[in-house]
Scaffold this motif. Structure first.
Motif, PDB file in Angstrom:
ATOM      1  N   ILE A  38      89.051  55.052 -11.289  1.00 44.14           N
ATOM      2  CA  ILE A  38      89.313  53.764 -10.300  1.00 44.14           C
ATOM      3  C   ILE A  38      88.585  52.895 -10.287  1.00 44.14           C
ATOM      4  CG2 ILE A  38      88.017  54.053  -7.734  1.00 44.14           C
ATOM      5  CD1 ILE A  38      90.184  56.308  -8.297  1.00 44.14           C
ATOM      6  N   ASP A  39      89.308  51.610 -10.250  1.00 42.69           N
ATOM      7  CA  ASP A  39      89.051  50.377  -9.751  1.00 42.69           C
ATOM      8  C   ASP A  39      88.685  50.154  -8.863  1.00 42.69           C
ATOM      9  OD1 ASP A  39      88.750  47.509 -10.702  1.00 42.69           O
ATOM     10  OD2 ASP A  39      90.760  47.438 -10.345  1.00 42.69           O
ATOM     11  N   LEU A  40      87.334  50.140  -8.752  1.00 42.64           N
ATOM     12  CA  LEU A  40      85.922  49.719  -7.470  1.00 42.64           C
ATOM     13  C   LEU A  40      86.164  47.483  -7.215  1.00 42.64           C
ATOM     14  CD1 LEU A  40      83.677  52.213  -7.236  1.00 42.64           C
ATOM     15  CD2 LEU A  40      85.114  52.379  -6.026  1.00 42.64           C
ATOM     16  N   LEU A  54      83.803  59.927  -2.293  1.00 39.99           N
ATOM     17  CA  LEU A  54      84.004  58.846  -3.556  1.00 39.99           C
ATOM     18  C   LEU A  54      83.879  60.177  -4.839  1.00 39.99           C
ATOM     19  CD1 LEU A  54      83.706  54.907  -4.152  1.00 39.99           C
ATOM     20  CD2 LEU A  54      86.582  56.882  -4.138  1.00 39.99           C
ATOM     21  N   GLU A  55      82.489  60.509  -4.493  1.00 40.76           N
ATOM     22  CA  GLU A  55      81.715  61.836  -5.344  1.00 40.76           C
ATOM     23  C   GLU A  55      81.925  62.851  -4.706  1.00 40.76           C
ATOM     24  OE1 GLU A  55      79.492  61.255  -8.018  1.00 40.76           O
ATOM     25  OE2 GLU A  55      80.046  59.628  -8.028  1.00 40.76           O
ATOM     26  N   ARG A  58      85.517  63.210  -7.004  1.00 35.29           N
ATOM     27  CA  ARG A  58      85.394  62.998  -8.529  1.00 35.29           C
ATOM     28  C   ARG A  58      85.032  64.840  -8.574  1.00 35.29           C
ATOM     29  NH1 ARG A  58      81.070  63.210 -11.870  1.00 35.29           N
ATOM     30  NH2 ARG A  58      79.602  63.447  -9.700  1.00 35.29           N
ATOM     31  N   TYR A  70      84.501  55.467 -12.879  1.00 31.84           N
ATOM     32  CA  TYR A  70      84.664  54.063 -12.571  1.00 31.84           C
ATOM     33  C   TYR A  70      85.180  52.725 -13.176  1.00 31.84           C
ATOM     34  CZ  TYR A  70      82.987  57.684  -8.512  1.00 31.84           C
ATOM     35  OH  TYR A  70      82.649  58.393  -7.782  1.00 31.84           O
ATOM     36  N   ALA A  73      82.761  48.199 -10.831  1.00 33.07           N
ATOM     37  CA  ALA A  73      81.844  48.322 -10.022  1.00 33.07           C
ATOM     38  C   ALA A  73      80.839  47.833  -9.828  1.00 33.07           C
ATOM     39  CB  ALA A  73      81.058  50.254  -9.900  1.00 33.07           C
ATOM     40  N   HIS A  77      77.015  49.187  -5.765  1.00 32.17           N
ATOM     41  CA  HIS A  77      77.892  50.001  -5.568  1.00 32.17           C
ATOM     42  C   HIS A  77      77.369  51.776  -7.040  1.00 32.17           C
ATOM     43  CE1 HIS A  77      81.137  47.420  -3.870  1.00 32.17           C
ATOM     44  NE2 HIS A  77      79.883  47.711  -2.930  1.00 32.17           N
ATOM     45  N   ARG A  78      76.530  50.906  -8.360  1.00 35.60           N
ATOM     46  CA  ARG A  78      76.600  52.256  -9.172  1.00 35.60           C
ATOM     47  C   ARG A  78      75.505  52.383  -8.759  1.00 35.60           C
ATOM     48  NH1 ARG A  78      79.507  52.656 -13.788  1.00 35.60           N
ATOM     49  NH2 ARG A  78      80.667  50.678 -14.480  1.00 35.60           N
ATOM     50  N   LEU A  81      76.419  55.126  -5.898  1.00 35.45           N
ATOM     51  CA  LEU A  81      77.338  55.859  -6.690  1.00 35.45           C
ATOM     52  C   LEU A  81      75.893  57.101  -6.635  1.00 35.45           C
ATOM     53  CD1 LEU A  81      80.391  54.276  -7.623  1.00 35.45           C
ATOM     54  CD2 LEU A  81      80.695  56.177  -5.910  1.00 35.45           C
TER      55      LEU A  81
END
Length: 364
Positions: A38-40, A54-55, A58, A70, A73, A77-78, A81
């Motif tokens: 996944i490219d964020l 998203l989680e 996953r 991921y 990000a 964002h990290r 998440l």
């Protein structure tokens, strides 16, 4: 979607809920066939709902045997998440066992816990000895003011209560001894009983128990309060060793003050026994003193006083360990203060028994 890489765009926020759910369903369908990256980098904004979707996706892909990772990000964002990452499910409930097996399990766990506490105590003792060695190598760094302050709190202020209790206990033991010995017309031997019992066992044991309840609990409460206010961490940040600053003066004061208190307790207990012997046993002051000199010798006194530093070290180690174990609540502080007193009294009695066996074996 192109290959194994899925590029996300736009806003993954609560106001875009339906679109977020549709995109997550597409990712889930794609991830069932092959690993997904996944490219964020194209995500303008990500809130708690988008991160949770998203989680959740996953977790569903990984539960089906797939893989999702991921890329691109931002640090924010990290972090988000990671905060909303699905935690593993609670472990299954333990299987109920019979009473006998449950009792054996509880005993085993207690033995293991006790072993770990003993190892932790030995490790802490090593740290204290190393700190004393560093202080001895650099005497100018030692806080003599703290030592004098602790000696005043432990020894000087503890004299009245310890002397009073020892006097009363000595009188009670003498009174009960006289009542029993009068049946055989040997009430004068109560002096032998009081002299040997007080000097070898009772004086130092009573003193250690009272010091454990009085000073040991104070050590745990003081250090525990400092832990709750993060003052111990502040000392480390300032480059100071909390063991050298907080522990060494207290333990040295205990090891100096406890023998002094034990000696005074011996005198008070003998005085209490003497007063009782005068009242109940019909002995005179000269008769009591001469009988006491004939019954006891110098080595009886040293047997009791030699135990005092070891008991003081044991009380100090247990009290400070429990103080450092305090967490950030009043309930934790109360629990560890109680544990400090109980463990200290228990270990003092065990240590006294070991010394009694040792001195009997060497005939001292």
């Amino acid at each position: 979607m192109a290959g194994e890489r899925v590029a996300l765009r736009g806003r993954w926020t609560a106001d875009q809920g339906p679109a977020v759910e549709r995109s997550a369903a597409a990712i889930l369908a794609h991830g069932a066939a092959q690993p997904v990256l996944i490219d964020l980098s194209g995500v303008i904004r990500l809130d708690t709902l988008g991160a949770w979707v998203l989680e959740r996706t996953r977790a569903e892909i990984e539960a089906a045997g797939g893989r999702l990772a991921y890329a691109g990000a931002s640090p924010e964002h990290r972090i988000l998440l990671g905060e909303v990452a699905l935690r593993p499910a609670d472990p299954p409930a333990t299987v109920r066992v019979g009473r006998v097996v449950g009792a054996l399990d509880a005993v085993g766990r207690s033995v293991v816990s006790t072993g770990r506490e003993i190892l932790a105590g030995l490790s802490f003792l090593g740290e204290v000895i190393a700190a004393i060695g560093r202080v001895a190598a650099r005497p100018s760094s030692f806080r003599f003011t703290a030592l004098i302050n602790q000696l005043e709190a432990i020894a000087f202020r503890g004299v009245p209560i310890i002397a009073l209790i020892s006097f009363l206990v000595g009188g009670i033991v003498a009174q009960q001894g006289i009542i029993q010995l009068q049946r055989f017309g040997a009430q004068s031997f109560v002096v032998n009983l009081i002299g040997i019992l007080v000097l070898r066992e009772l004086g130092v044991l009573l003193t250690s128990i009272m010091v454990a309840g009085r000073s040991g609990s104070a050590f745990t409460a003081e250090i525990g309060s400092m832990r709750m206010r993060e003052e111990v961490d502040a000392l480390r940040v300032m480059g100071l060793d909390p063991i050298e600053i907080l522990i060494v003066p207290r333990i040295l004061a205990l090891m100096i003050g406890l023998p002094i208190l034990a000696f005074l307790a011996n005198l008070a207990a003998l005085a209490g026994g003497g007063v009782t012997a005068l009242i109940y046993g019909g002995l005179t002051v000269d008769g009591f003193l001469s009988r006491l000199q004939a019954a006891v010798s110098e080595h009886h006194l040293w047997v009791g006083l030699l135990k005092a530093p070891f008991m003081a070290l044991t009380i100090g180690i247990i009290a400070t360990i429990e103080g450092f174990a305090v967490e950030g609540s009043a309930e934790s502080l109360g629990r560890h203060v109680t544990a400090s007193v109980v463990k200290s009294i228990f270990m003092v009695i065990v240590l006294d028994g070991l010394f009694a066996v040792f001195f009997a074996a060497v005939e001292f």
